[in-house]
Design an enzyme around this catalytic site. Structure first.
Site: not given
Length: 625
Positions: A326, A365, A371
């Protein structure tokens, strides 16, 4: 009648004999002329040549090895120097029975089989009156014991020779490198004449990269020798030119703080000044003892280091290639903003998975429940995979790759060291060239979160983080800060600018704000371990995890059920102070698990050491430099 015939035959015999005598005289004359011509050529024409050979038999030129240049950190702390090292030498013609002498010497010094084999090779290669090295690196106690018993050890001498030493040991082993004995492969890459009399050469790191500067130029002494080759007297001396002293950009205090922060774990830390490309710290852990290679490491000891499962000889900072995870999301977001496929304000509902239109596979995810509603800033702060899956699908690989390449992913930085690898920036053309396969839409999704084929080195991660901190201005990372120009004034290396990443200022603002949010907002992935401690300065950063193996569509990652070697690598990249960056850092902890829980606190220790504890307080170069 018979008498006349006999007389005629006798006359013919005389004539033939006379002809033979004449022919022999002619041949003899030709031979004598040839010999005379040859002697004349040797004595007159080749007089100079043979006079020179004769003179060379009487005179001999012996090389004098130069003193190797020393290496210091940016504050003048010695990283690699030279000191007198005592070594045991034996003159064969004075030693008598070698086997008996070696047996007696074992009572004074430990001799390995490698020492004895090397000594025996030296005996065969050198003349009996020339000393041969038996053992290097003797300690003071051993030297004293041998000196006391010198009368019992014929042919044995203790000589002091300059030898490389590394006062800070393994902490700088990968950054500075080490020297070792010259071998045949080394001689193929250098001018052998310049290394006459030299026994060691740079093998890795700065020691090898700047070998030409550090080595210096040999000197010579002309001596007169007798027919047996013994030196009678010294006629002249040309002193050697010592190697150039180098000052590196590394900061000893910061390097040591970074090494301590890893706390015995395997990994790498690279810290860079985003304003000029100076590498402030370059750590690969575990390290190794560089001096063991200087003295000549035994085969058994080398095999133990080489086969160690922790790979201490592997430079993770420059040669380690890992999925960046990420940590690349800010650059993917920047690409999407620049390509106008989205805006920083656009929101989406990020559930726990993403599906390509017309496909059943679910790309999950890292947070199984998702989220919720996120815009770009929050998506970076909470590291929403689904948001970036959606962004990548809209943008496509062809529009994503150029800006990632502009940040240097998949390219060597060109740092002045050895062993750097390029990593991989996957694309349609790359996959076709390397795998002879087409590119699939799902590969675009996982590329956007730094997984799949993508690989990056910790140095690259620090490099693109520095570019983010400098809003697209890119300097080449370098380790050399200055060198001694021989007149007492340091010659500073000027920073090298590379092609910038050109993006609208408002896009930089958006990405910068998201990186500050990731550390300093309660919902940020680095809040619990870094932001919540409220440092005296503001950190901008991004956590990441790098998968070691792929999970199935419905599988979950559970550290407690996995062997440590299968845990994710923990990553963190960041810069500080966020408002006016002075340092950019990349942290990789192999099999550390969570980037936020493990790598981010390590980065915080490094940043504290630089910004709060005085590690960064150095004497700057003159302004006109």
């Amino acid at each position: 009648m018979a008498e006349r015939d006999a007389y005629g035959e006798e006359q013919q015999d005389r004539e033939r004999f006379a002809v033979r005598i004449l022919l022999a005289l002619v041949i003899l004359a030709v031979i004598l002329l040839a010999l005379g011509w040859r002697l004349s050529g040797l004595q007159v024409g080749a007089h100079t040549h043979f006079t020179t050979l004769s003179e060379n038999n009487r005179l001999r030129v012996e090389p004098i090895a130069p003193t190797r240049g020393v290496i210091r950190d940016r504050n003048g702390v010695l990283l690699a120097g030279n000191r007198a090292s005592y070594q045991l030498e034996v003159t064969v013609e004075q030693a008598g029975n070698l086997d008996s002498l070696l047996a007696r010497l074992r009572g004074y010094v430990e001799l390995s089989e490698a020492d004895v084999e090397r000594f025996q090779r030296g005996v065969r290669q050198r003349r009996p009156f020339q000393p041969v090295l038996l053992k290097a690196g003797l300690d003071d106690e051993t030297v004293a014991r041998i000196a006391v018993s010198r009368h019992e050890l014929p042919g044995v001498e203790i000589e002091a020779r300059p030898l490389r030493f590394y006062p800070l040991g393994s902490e700088f082993s990968h950054a500075v490198g080490y020297v070792g004995r010259i071998n045949r492969q080394d001689l193929q890459r250098v001018d052998g004449r310049a290394y006459a009399g030299t026994s060691h050469i740079g093998k890795s790191g700065v020691e090898r990269y700047y070998e030409d500067l550090l080595h210096g130029q040999p000197g010579y002494r002309q001596v007169e020798v007798n027919a047996q080759g013994r030196v009678i007297r010294e006629l002249s001396v040309t002193p050697p030119q010592p190697g150039t002293d180098l000052t590196l950009t590394l900061d000893v205090n910061l390097q040591q703080a970074a090494y301590r922060a890893l706390d015995g774990r395997d990994g790498a830390i690279v810290a860079v000044d985003p304003n000029n490309g100076e590498v402030l710290a370059l750590v690969s852990a575990p390290g190794f003892d560089p001096e063991s290679f200087v003295h000549g490491i035994s085969q058994a000891d080398f095999a133990a280091v080489r086969d160690d499962h922790r790979r201490p000889l592997f430079n993770r900072a420059l040669s380690g290639q890992y999925p960046p995870g990420s940590t690349i999301k800010p650059m993917v977001g920047l690409a999407a903003l620049d390509e106008e496929v989205t805006t920083a304000e656009r929101e989406m509902f990020a559930r726990g998975y993403f599906q390509l239109p017309g496909h059943e596979r679910r790309y999950r995810d890292w947070r199984r429940e998702g989220h919720g509603r996120v815009d770009m800033s929050r998506a970076i702060a909470v590291s929403s995979d689904v948001y970036f899956y959606d962004l990548a699908h809209t943008m496509g690989i062809d529009r994503m790759v150029p800006i990632l390449g502009a940040f240097g992913i998949g390219q060597r930085t060109g740092i002045d060291s050895t062993g750097e690898r390029s990593g991989i920036l996957p694309s349609r053309n790359w996959k076709r060239a390397t795998h002879d396969q087409v590119w699939f839409p799902g590969e675009t999704l996982i590329t956007a979160i730094g997984q799949g084929y993508m690989l990056s080195t910790p140095l690259q991660m620090a490099d693109f983080t520095a570019a983010l901190a400098a809003r697209g201005e890119r300097y080449q990372p370098h380790l050399l800060r200055s060198m001694d120009n021989g007149v007492g004034e340091p010659e500073y290396r000027l920073p090298t600018l590379r092609d910038p990443v050109t993006v609208d200022a408002k896009h930089w603002d958006a990405i910068h704000g998201s990186l500050v949010e990731a550390v300093n907002a309660r919902h940020g992935t680095a809040w619990g371990s870094v932001g919540s401690t409220r440092p005296e300065y503001t950190i901008a950063g991004k956590t990441g995890t790098s998968q070691v193996f792929s999970l199935g569509e419905d599988e979950e990652y559970d550290e407690d059920e996995l062997a440590r070697r299968l845990w994710d690598h923990a990553l963190f990249v960041g810069y500080a102070p966020a408002e006016d960056p002075r340092i950019a850092v990349a942290v990789l902890v192999e099999h550390g698990g969570s980037g936020g829980r493990v790598a981010a606190p390590v980065a915080r220790e490094v940043l504290d050491a630089y910004l709060l504890e005085g590690a960064g307080m150095t004497i700057d170069a003159p302004e006109d430099e």
